[in-house]
Every structure is written in C-alpha cells, then in structure tokens.
Design a protein around this motif. Structure first.
Motif, mmCIF file in Angstrom:
data_model
loop_
_atom_site.group_PDB
_atom_site.id
_atom_site.type_symbol
_atom_site.label_atom_id
_atom_site.label_comp_id
_atom_site.label_asym_id
_atom_site.label_seq_id
_atom_site.Cartn_x
_atom_site.Cartn_y
_atom_site.Cartn_z
ATOM 1 N N ASP A 154 25.128 47.462 -30.413
ATOM 2 C CA ASP A 154 26.536 47.883 -30.414
ATOM 3 C C ASP A 154 27.122 47.917 -31.811
ATOM 4 O O ASP A 154 28.050 48.662 -32.085
ATOM 5 N N PHE B 125 25.948 49.334 -34.239
ATOM 6 C CA PHE B 125 25.743 50.677 -34.757
ATOM 7 C C PHE B 125 26.277 51.764 -33.816
ATOM 8 O O PHE B 125 26.017 52.941 -34.044
ATOM 9 N N ALA B 126 27.045 51.363 -32.793
ATOM 10 C CA ALA B 126 27.472 52.334 -31.787
ATOM 11 C C ALA B 126 28.425 53.383 -32.360
ATOM 12 O O ALA B 126 29.384 53.064 -33.048
ATOM 13 N N ARG B 127 28.107 54.655 -32.056
ATOM 14 C CA ARG B 127 29.020 55.774 -32.378
ATOM 15 C C ARG B 127 29.065 56.590 -31.106
ATOM 16 O O ARG B 127 28.199 57.421 -30.868
ATOM 17 N N GLU B 128 30.034 56.315 -30.271
ATOM 18 C CA GLU B 128 30.063 56.938 -28.963
ATOM 19 C C GLU B 128 31.036 58.096 -28.881
ATOM 20 O O GLU B 128 30.823 59.036 -28.131
ATOM 21 N N THR B 129 32.157 57.985 -29.627
ATOM 22 C CA THR B 129 33.186 59.029 -29.505
ATOM 23 C C THR B 129 32.999 60.076 -30.597
ATOM 24 O O THR B 129 32.336 59.836 -31.600
ATOM 25 N N ASP B 130 33.594 61.217 -30.356
ATOM 26 C CA ASP B 130 33.381 62.388 -31.203
ATOM 27 C C ASP B 130 33.779 62.135 -32.657
ATOM 28 O O ASP B 130 34.927 61.878 -32.947
ATOM 29 N N LYS B 131 32.810 62.221 -33.525
ATOM 30 C CA LYS B 131 33.088 62.004 -34.953
ATOM 31 C C LYS B 131 32.953 63.288 -35.754
ATOM 32 O O LYS B 131 32.862 63.243 -36.982
ATOM 33 N N THR C 196 32.573 65.606 -40.200
ATOM 34 C CA THR C 196 31.307 66.224 -40.576
ATOM 35 C C THR C 196 31.497 67.687 -40.929
ATOM 36 O O THR C 196 32.495 68.309 -40.558
#
Lengths: 260, 113, 312
Positions: B72, B74-80, B84
């Motif tokens: 967790d 390193f969690a990237r769950e939502t739109d990033k 980018t």
C-alpha cells in the motif's frame, strides 16, 4: 638508435612481468579472502598481459615468436630480477601450498613501485613503441600501487601477528632488491634515460615515508646492483626459476609451434 | 557455531556510475573490513568487463528500506494522468488542429489572391 | 496477528502463484534453511570448481590461453563471492556468516558439486571442463533464472552472462585441439572419454526422492527435474561433439525420435554416494588445498577486521 639496448631492455621488462604474473597466478583460488582472490587475479592478469605486449614488441624487432620467447628460453637467457622468481612460500600450488601473504604483499609493493618508476622513465624513451606502451601500462599501475599500499598498511597496523609477518616479509625481500634495480647489460641512454642510482633514489623517496607512517624501521637503501653471481638481469638465476619454467612450459614444449 | 565466534566482515553495498550521463546503479555487495577496502575490492568484483567513472560503497546497515510486504505504500489507485504527458498530449493536439485549419485557410486566401 | 501456519500457507500461496521473495521478506524457516543450503552448495561448488582448471593455469600453453584461463577461473571465484553474499544475507538471521558458511565445507556439513571431485590430468581436460562442464552448468543455471528467490535469480543473470564467455573459451581450446596434431586430437578424445560419465552424473539421478529436492520444487526455487536438464544438455552438446569428429564413449547413445528423448547407458549412480561423503577421486585432495589455504589465511582476515582497519 641502439636496437640491441632496446631489445635487452624489452627482455627485462617482459621476463619481469611474466615471472611475477606467473607467481601471482599460483595464488588463484588460495588467497586469504574471496573478494581479494578476485582482485589479486586481475593484477596477475595485468602483468601477464604486459608481458605479452613486450614479447610482441620483441617479435616486431625480429626476435622470434612471442610464445616461443615466453615459453622456450632457458633460465640462463631470462632477464627477470631474482626477487620475482622466488616462490610464494613453502610447497607448490599443487601440493601443500603454504604461501606467505606477508611476503607476497611486500614483494609486490617493492616490484610495482620499481616498475612504475621504470615506466615513467620509459615514457621518455627514444624508442617510440616502447614509450607508448609504457604510458598505457603506467595507468594500470595506479590500481596495483593502491592495492599494495593499502594491504601494507592493513597488515602493518592490523594485529600483532600480521605486523610480525609483514616485517618478516620485508626482511625476506630486502636482500633481493638490488637485483631489481640492476640494468644488466643495458646502459642508460636515449632508450632508457635514467641510471640504477636514480631509480633507487626515487623508489626510496616513495617507500621510506610509508615505512615511517606505520612505524617500521627502514632496513636501509637498496644497493643499485645485485649481489655478485645473483644478477637475474645477467641471466644469473636460482633453481627456483628452473622449476617455474619447467611448469610454465610443460604443455607448450610438447609441441612448440602447434596451435593450442 | 556461536554467533560472534568468528570475526565478521561488514557488508558494503556497491553502486557504480558507468559514465557521466548515467546515475549510480546498485551492482551487488562485498564483505570487507572498511569502506576503503570495499571500493578497492569492488572494482574487480564488479568492473572487470565494464567501464565506470565512479564507485560508491555504502555500509549495508546504513541503508534504510521500505518493506516489500507494505504494498500500500506504493499504491496509485486513482487517476494520475493529470501529471503525465499522456494526460495532455491528445487533447492539446486536437485543439492545435483547429488552429492549423484556420491557418491553412488564411494561406489559401493570400495565395489565391 | 496471523499465526505461523497461516503465514506459512499465505507464503506458499504467493510462491506458487509466481511471486518473488526478497531477503527481508518474512519466510518460513523451512524455506530459509533450504535456500541457504542450496545457495551455500552452489557457492562452494564455484569455489571448489575453480581448482581443477586452476591446476592448468601455470601450465597454460600460450600467453593468450594463460590470460583466458586465469580470467575464467577468476570468474568462478567471483561467482562464489556473488552467491555467498546472497547466502549470507539469507543466513544472517540463522547466526551464520561468511566464515561459518565456508567452514562447513571442511566439516563435511556442506557439500560441493559432484563434478568437481573429478581429476583433470591433461590440458585437454581444461578445455573439456570449460566447454562441457560449464555448458552443463549453464543448462542448470538458466533453469534457475525464474527461481522464486529474487536475489539469487538476479545474481544468476550476471553468472550466466559470464558463463557465456567460459563456454566460448572452452570451445576455443577444444576446437584448436580437434584441429591440431594427432597427439592433440587424441588428448582431447581421451579427456572426453574421461569426462563423459561425470557429465551425465552432473545433473543427478533421474528420480530424486530427496526431501531437500522436494522442498526446492515446492517453493518454486527450482522447476526443472534432473532428467529434463540432462536431456537439454544432450540435445545441445551431443551433435556438436560429434561434429568435431569425436566419439562419445557410449555405444547406446542415440536420440529416440518416437520417445522424443536421448537414450543413453545409465552411468553408475552409486558413485554419487561416495562423492557425497567426500570420497570421490580427488575430493580429499581438493578439500585439503582449500582447507590449508583457509587456515593459512586466517591471520590475514583477522588483520582486515582489526579496529584500525575499520577506522578508515
């Protein structure tokens, strides 16, 4: 251009490097620390590689095939310093090798320091191929000297036992040092612009401070010549060299000129 | 064998920088008595066949690490995509096409005279 | 807080799903102990494996071969170093470090690979070892690149890359001998005759019932069986050996198209038992060399670890 002088010099260089590299290679798989076994082998390979380079220069000067020069010449024709043919310790690499790391470190430091000074002189040699080779080889000596001086310090300051053994190594190496600085039949000149005295001066200037740093008594300035009858640069060698050459050439001599 | 029965080497993690365009990269570790020794040994343990301009030796105990089990962290769950290149490229390109069409029309008017 | 059995079950599940394990992960003792033993054996095998070819380093017959063989043997010691480091990190919680892992070689607790107990009496043996023994090792090691234990898998990438050079070096020696004088060709054939059984034995017996092998498979540390690896080796190398005009000392050896496998005369598997007790042809001799140098070098290691050194 004194070709005979250049050739005589090249034999000293080539034979020195081959004999010391061969002795170094006997330690492979037997060194006191596994990471050091790897590092020390690289130094050994450098020396044999340098020898190969010098034998090729001799080949270019018409002396014969490099491998023949390396493997076939008898002890009386070899021009390495006697210091380098001494064994690593009692026993052989195949049977009961009780090799002496203290002796090895002192021998290697003494030799590589001398070799670096000799190479610096050679970068000014009138024989251009030799001057160029010397400049390249000199850069590789940096790591050798760093390696040997680091080990010298570690053993001198480590434990009482390591200090004692290093001191014994110094005592064993010292008598052979004169033979290192002998130029044999080579006279200083355009191909080698320095005298044995100068080499000893420069060598002493580098090493004496290191001895002082670790509190070792300085055993005295080496003579710029070998003891009578013991000058490897004049082909005066010990029975140890016979044994070394016997081993080194064992396979080669079964079919010289064959492809291996 | 009791722990501490033998003197223990320290472990040094070794990082090598191959050239000035590259960062230091971890290549492995050596057992040594000091950082200075570690660097001397590392040169031949790791660089027999590779060029380099720098070696770092770092004592293993100085390395602070994340726990692999803590995924967790390193969690990237939502739109990033907002941060980018991909998040903008397509939309901007679409808009530029509109201006380019207008630009082309202007050129046609001038050329036709 | 999950109990040990739950954690163990979860760990087994992870591993069987193909997940990788790192040095600092929680792991059951069974995994740690089995991995340390395997890694230790591999590392010590590399260390002992340096010795047969090292016998030929001072006698290498050209300057080029001298350099090449020195580099090759140096790599083996280097591999021992790389794998020992992996073993040491895993063994640290067990209270074992470099000295313990190496010293167990001399007590007989830790073994080294059967192939390195064999003699290398001629220069051609150095060629056969470089070509075919390293060839066999690459077959084994390539199969371990997918090992569940990630630090080992990573180190094997470097090891396998260097083994590529070893095989080329060995091939080069064998090609020169095969294309050389009748005496050189005969030396090569004699060496092959000597090593053939050892090459078959290299991969271990076809049915391995050992509990330690079972653990390694269970935890996906390894995935290929001994026989699968041996077949792979034969497929790769038998045609090449025959191409050089060498004969393989097994009249039964042939590829059975229908069965899709090599048929060969089984070697004497019982020889492996003697080797496992360090009673192989050169086991005691080579252990003796290693033990002697290890003891001779103790004072040096102590100096490296003295406080003055560590102050720098």
């Amino acid at each position: 251009m004194d070709t005979r002088g250049v050739i005589a010099l090249l034999y000293q260089l080539a034979d020195d490097e081959l004999v010391v590299g061969h002795r170094d290679s006997e330690w492979l798989g037997l060194a006191p620390h596994i990471e050091e076994d790897v590092a020390f082998s690289s130094i050994a390979q450098d020396e044999v590689g340098h020898a190969a380079l010098y034998y090729r220069l001799l080949e270019e000067l018409g002396e014969g095939r490099a491998d023949d020069l390396a493997f076939l010449r008898p002890a009386g024709q070899r021009r390495n310093a006697v210091l380098l043919e001494r064994p690593n310790g009692p026993g052989t690499y195949l049977a009961e090798p009780r090799f002496d790391w203290g002796y090895t470190i002192v021998r290697r430091l003494a030799y590589d320091l001398f070799d670096a000074i000799r190479l610096e002189v050679l970068t000014a040699s009138a024989h251009a191929p030799l001057a160029r080779a010397a400049a390249k080889i000199l850069r590789e000596e940096r790591y050798h000297l760093l390696h040997h001086t680091t080990w010298f310090r570690r053993l001198a300051t480590g434990t009482a036992e390591s200090r004692r053994r290093l001191e014994a190594g110094v005592a064993a190496v010292w008598p052979d040092l004169g033979g290192l600085f002998s130029l044999g039949e080579v006279a200083p000149g355009p191909h080698f612009p320095a005298s044995p005295e100068e080499l000893v001066d420069r060598w002493t200037a580098e090493l004496e401070p290191l001895f002082a740093e670790v509190g070792f008594a300085w055993p005295g300035r080496p003579a710029p010549a070998a003891a009578p009858g013991a000058d490897g640069r004049l082909g005066q060698h010990t029975p140890e060299l016979d044994g070394l050459l016997e081993t080194m050439g064992e396979v080669y001599r079964t079919a010289p000129g064959a492809a291996w | 064998m009791a722990l501490g029965a033998h003197p223990r080497f320290r472990v040094y993690e070794i990082f090598v920088q191959k050239d000035h365009q590259s960062p230091h990269v971890w290549v492995g570790s050596v057992d040594a008595g000091s950082a200075e020794d570690a660097i001397l040994l590392a040169r031949e343990s790791f660089l027999r066949r590779d060029p380099a301009v720098s070696i770092w030796a770092v004592e293993q105990s100085a390395i602070h690490r994340t726990d692999y089990a803590d995924r967790d962290f390193f969690a990237r769950e939502t739109d990033k995509r907002y941060r980018t290149l991909a998040g903008y490229r397509a939309a901007n390109a679409e808009r530029w096409r509109k201006y380019r069409r207008e630009l082309l029309d202007l050129e046609r008017d001038f050329v036709r005279d | 807080m999950p109990n040990h059995d739950d954690r163990h079950a979860a760990f087994l599940d992870r591993v069987q799903r193909g997940e990788k394990i790192e040095a600092t992960d929680w792991m059951p003792d069974e995994y740690r102990i089995a991995m340390v033993k395997f890694l230790q054996m591999h590392a010590l095998s590399e260390l002992m494996g340096a010795l047969p070819e090292k016998e030929w380093v001072p006698r290498a017959p050209t300057l080029a071969r001298k350099l090449s063989l020195m580099a090759k043997v140096q790599d083996e010691v280097g591999h021992a170093q790389l794998i020992l480091r992996v073993a040491e990190d895993l063994a640290a919680p067990l209270g074992k470090g470099r000295e313990e892992l190496v010293a167990e070689l001399f007590t007989g607790e830790a073994k080294f690979h059967n192939v390195f107990h064999m003699p290398a009496p001629t220069w051609a043996d150095a060629g056969i070892i470089g070509w075919l023994v390293d060839g066999a090792a690459v077959v084994s090691q390539a199969a371990l690149l997918t090992s569940s234990y990630a630090p080992y898998a990573r180190v094997l990438q470097r090891v396998c890359a260097e083994e590529g050079f070893h095989i080329q070096h060995g091939e080069s020696i064998c090609l020169a001998l095969a294309e050389g004088t009748p005496a050189q060709r005969q030396m090569l054939q004699d060496a092959l005759n000597r090593w053939w059984e050892a090459l078959l034995l290299f991969f271990g017996p076809p049915e391995s019932n050992s509990p330690s092998a079972a653990v390694l498979f269970k935890y996906r540390f390894r995935t290929k069986t001994n026989e699968e690896l041996r077949q792979k080796f034969l497929t790769k190398y038998v045609p090449r050996i025959w191409a050089l005009g060498l004969t393989i000392p097994d009249p039964q050896l042939r590829f059975d198209e229908e069965a899709g496998r090599w048929v060969y005369t089984p070697p004497d598997w019982s020889k492996l038992k003697a080797i496992a007790r360090n009673q192989g042809p050169l086991s005691q001799y080579r252990l003796g060399l290693r033990r002697l140098s290890y003891e001779q070098g103790r004072w040096v290691r102590e100096a490296l670890l003295a406080p003055a050194a560590q102050a720098v």
